[in-house]
Design a protein around this motif. Structure first.
Motif, PDB file in Angstrom:
ATOM      1  N   THR A  14     126.755  36.180  84.138  1.00 55.98           N
ATOM      2  CA  THR A  14     127.164  35.089  83.249  1.00 55.98           C
ATOM      3  C   THR A  14     128.678  34.893  83.292  1.00 55.98           C
TER       4      THR A  14
ATOM      5  N   ASP B 176     119.608  33.792  80.372  1.00 57.16           N
ATOM      6  CA  ASP B 176     121.008  33.629  79.965  1.00 57.16           C
ATOM      7  C   ASP B 176     121.801  32.880  81.027  1.00 57.16           C
TER       8      ASP B 176
ATOM      9  N   ALA C 225     121.106  32.721  73.374  1.00 59.90           N
ATOM     10  CA  ALA C 225     120.157  33.495  72.570  1.00 59.90           C
ATOM     11  C   ALA C 225     118.839  32.740  72.406  1.00 59.90           C
ATOM     12  N   THR C 226     118.917  31.432  72.200  1.00 60.47           N
ATOM     13  CA  THR C 226     117.700  30.654  71.982  1.00 60.47           C
ATOM     14  C   THR C 226     116.822  30.664  73.232  1.00 60.47           C
TER      15      THR C 226
ATOM     16  N   ALA D  54     123.777  40.593  83.121  1.00 65.15           N
ATOM     17  CA  ALA D  54     124.602  39.834  82.186  1.00 65.15           C
ATOM     18  C   ALA D  54     125.960  39.498  82.801  1.00 65.15           C
TER      19      ALA D  54
END
Lengths: 451, 451
Positions: free
Chosen positions: B297, B431, B323-324, B294
């Motif tokens: 990101t 992500d 999230a999608t 993460a």
């Protein structure tokens, strides 16, 4: 699972009308193996191959095909051939198939099936899906209590051809009330003159015909039986459930759980067999629900737009904060869901579970917070500013473990499947909470710093 | 699963030295039920209760306790008592327990165990965990091919007390090579003068002693056997695996998969039985890996910091986009992992799977994109600006389904467990890709709009 190697050979044997060779393949191998070998043939070819075997064997092999192939085979068969096959199939396999046929097809076939079998089929079809009744077979061995072990074995010899399972014999009174059971092992070991009443186990573990298949699987796994008796409300034996059907249930339930945990409605059919339209609706429903959950994050961020204007670097950590909270929530939800399914924890344990998860969240949050501090120092203007990130991570991780453990427990409490509270849903909720926490921690720490 | 209702009663019976009553509880009920009832007693009380039953019964009940209770009971027992109990336990249950004891404890106990049993224990302990050898029992019934059905039943009467399972009898030659098997059902139904060689099934489905337990479970579920023979490299029978052990394996494997899908190392012990330290390390390892994923990101966002300065409203959709994409990736990964585990798809199907997921991603992405357009209009300054959101969502969802389906296939291909490619990991990768897509779509569409 189909083994395509033998397909050309099989087709050659068909072409050459090699009846003897085909008959050997059909009768010498395990019916499941034959089903695997012939799965790749067309419906018409499969019927031609099967017709070389005796009808009972055909029924056995047929039952091992995946349901979609069975349905296609019904459509490609004459009504006479199919009804004869239905009479030979085991009651539970037969009902499995009929449940997947259109009602009109069933109504066309049933009148051709012998009366006794037809009655049995209607009875089994009447039980709700996923109940013990829908899973059971009506072919079992039974005896009255007063016969001797020697007589019992003689009677078994007569019952055996009609019974799927003769290793447990159920002892019934005149009204078919279940009094006990004896194993074939006990009968063989006993003196032939011993009465069954003196041999039988009276503490019978049984399931009610309307019990859920998950409960059946749990009992079967606990008690190690080869079969389990199914009784009605008055303890009368109505059928048995055999070990092989339970393995299938355990697999099915596990896959259903995994699908719900993964955020989609369980398929209940194979991945490749599911039509694209069904697939997209089963996935689309959940994606849309989750989309609307995630949508709330846009409104949450809108609320705090000022923060990003004042401290632009905060943007960089939005996905990190959100993902870390979601991941810790996923872990808790997965653990609690699987532990509830296996009976490893019960609702009574709720307080211990939540206390455990709270502690776990603080420990894990502190660890990740330290890592977060290191990274934040790279991007934040001052040491004080950077503190926003570890504090947020600690709070968000703890919040994730709490939400992840509490939601499945609440769902189970409400009588719903805890796995419905799928991981992405937990993550969605934690996302919003995470943003609110992040923005408020920033406001609190940075505003005072500015001031 | 412990039923605490009976604890006070049991304690009262102990206090009053009610030998007869205790003996009745111990022998009339199913050993699993007795284990459930007595699980809540202290170690010392449990031993006092158990001692009222014959040793064979004690061993049965003991095997139904959860392993942590068994281990505690070993510690609370004298060496003599424990070694006597070990001799009576079924070989597979015995080895299960010994694997969970400290090596010193095992070395203290073994010399007291009878020589034949000791040899058997050492042999079973030598097989790797989760292999067929570690799962099997060495108590099975066997016969030479030349005896008749009548003689066979007479011999079985002698073997039965030592064999867990006498419903399948394995037919061996002098060197213990597996020639076939015959069921007790067939023996009972046959004329007593028929030779076993003429009755037996020669197409034996067996497993190799070093095969993985997952493969054992798959074969057992497919072929519906009560037990399956385990052979060495030269097709000599070394043991059998019974249906009840397979149900446990199926459950274990399903929970392991669910735990990996949920982003943590499988616990392999009950939720409540896992010490907090073990729990936090099994969860912490994955949380840290996912944290670093993460983390990327933040660097991705840093790259595009200018975007947020020029078009501040873009920030609002960062969590939604991320999230999608993650959710659609999760769905694909879950489906592909479960389908690979059940054998529903194999590596050969990779192209069809990816084509299917690509199509699915475009359909689902288009649907969610339309929803996204509606929301974007609320926040974006112009209609043209808003288009960034639906275009991004379409691409990100498609990207999610592709990553989610390809990664588990690659892992399986490399010989690793596809479930290792856990959902949060898939989500983590999606992500980053999602942010890069989002920022580039924005640059492309908005810069030209500005220009």
């Amino acid at each position: 699972m189909a083994n395509p190697i033998l397909l050309p050979e099989l087709r050659l044997m068909l072409e050459e009308n090699d009846d003897l060779g085909l008959r050997e393949v059909l009768t010498e191998l395990h019916p499941a193996t034959v089903a695997d070998f012939t799965e790749g043939l067309t419906v018409e070819e499969t019927w031609r191959v099967l017709s070389r075997a005796p009808l009972a064997r055909q029924a056995e092999i047929f039952s091992y095909y995946p349901i979609p192939k069975q349905v296609a085979m019904v459509e490609g068969a004459g009504r006479e051939r199919m009804s004869a096959l239905l009479e030979e199939m085991a009651p539970d396999n037969r009902v499995d198939l009929l449940q997947h046929l259109d009602d009109e097809v069933v109504e066309e076939l049933l009148p051709l099936v012998a009366k006794a079998e037809r009655h049995d089929i209607r009875q089994l079809l009447s039980y709700p899906e996923q109940s013990a009744g829908a899973l059971m077979t009506t072919e079992y061995a039974s005896l009255p209590a007063e016969v001797t072990a020697g007589e019992a074995i003689a009677r078994l010899r007569q019952q055996a051809p009609d019974s799927e399972m003769i290793y447990y014999i159920y002892v019934l009174d005149d009204q078919r009330h279940l009094l006990g059971f004896v194993s074939l092992r006990d009968l063989i070991l006993a003196k032939p003159s011993t009465r069954v009443a003196d041999l039988m186990t009276r503490d019978v573990i049984s399931v009610r015909v309307d019990e859920d298949q998950e409960e059946v699987a749990r009992k079967m796994a606990r008690y190690d039986f080869i079969a389990m008796p199914v009784v009605d409300g008055e303890n009368r034996l109505v059928g048995i459930i055999t070990h092989d059907d339970v393995i299938d249930v355990v697999r099915e339930e596990a896959i259903e759980d995994a699908h719900r945990i993964g955020g989609l409605a369980p398929l209940n059919t194979g991945y490749m067999q599911t039509p694209l339209l069904t697939m997209s609706s089963k996935r689309g429903v959940w994606l849309t629900i989750l989309f609307f959950t995630a949508l709330l994050t846009t409104f949450a961020l809108k609320e705090y737009e000022d923060n990003f204007e004042r401290w632009g670097w905060l943007v960089l950590f939005v996905p990190l904060v959100v993902a870390t909270g979601g991941n810790s929530g996923n872990q808790s939800a997965t653990l609690v869901i699987t532990a509830l399914t296996t009976g490893d924890i019960t609702l009574r344990d709720w307080f211990r579970v939540i206390r455990r998860e709270l502690l776990m969240g603080m420990v894990l949050g502190a660890g990740l917070g330290v890592l977060g501090m290191g990274i934040a120092l790279l991007h934040a203007p001052t040491y004080w500013d950077a503190v926003v990130v570890p504090v947020t991570i600690m709070l968000v991780v703890t919040c994730g473990t709490l939400v992840g453990s509490i939601l499945p427990i609440i769902f189970r409490r409400l009588g719903l499947d805890p796995a419905l509270m799928s991981n992405p849903f937990v993550a969605g909720i934690v996302d919003i909470v995470g943003i609110v926490i992040y923005m408020n921690v920033a406001l609190l720490l940075l505003s005072s710093g500015d001031g």
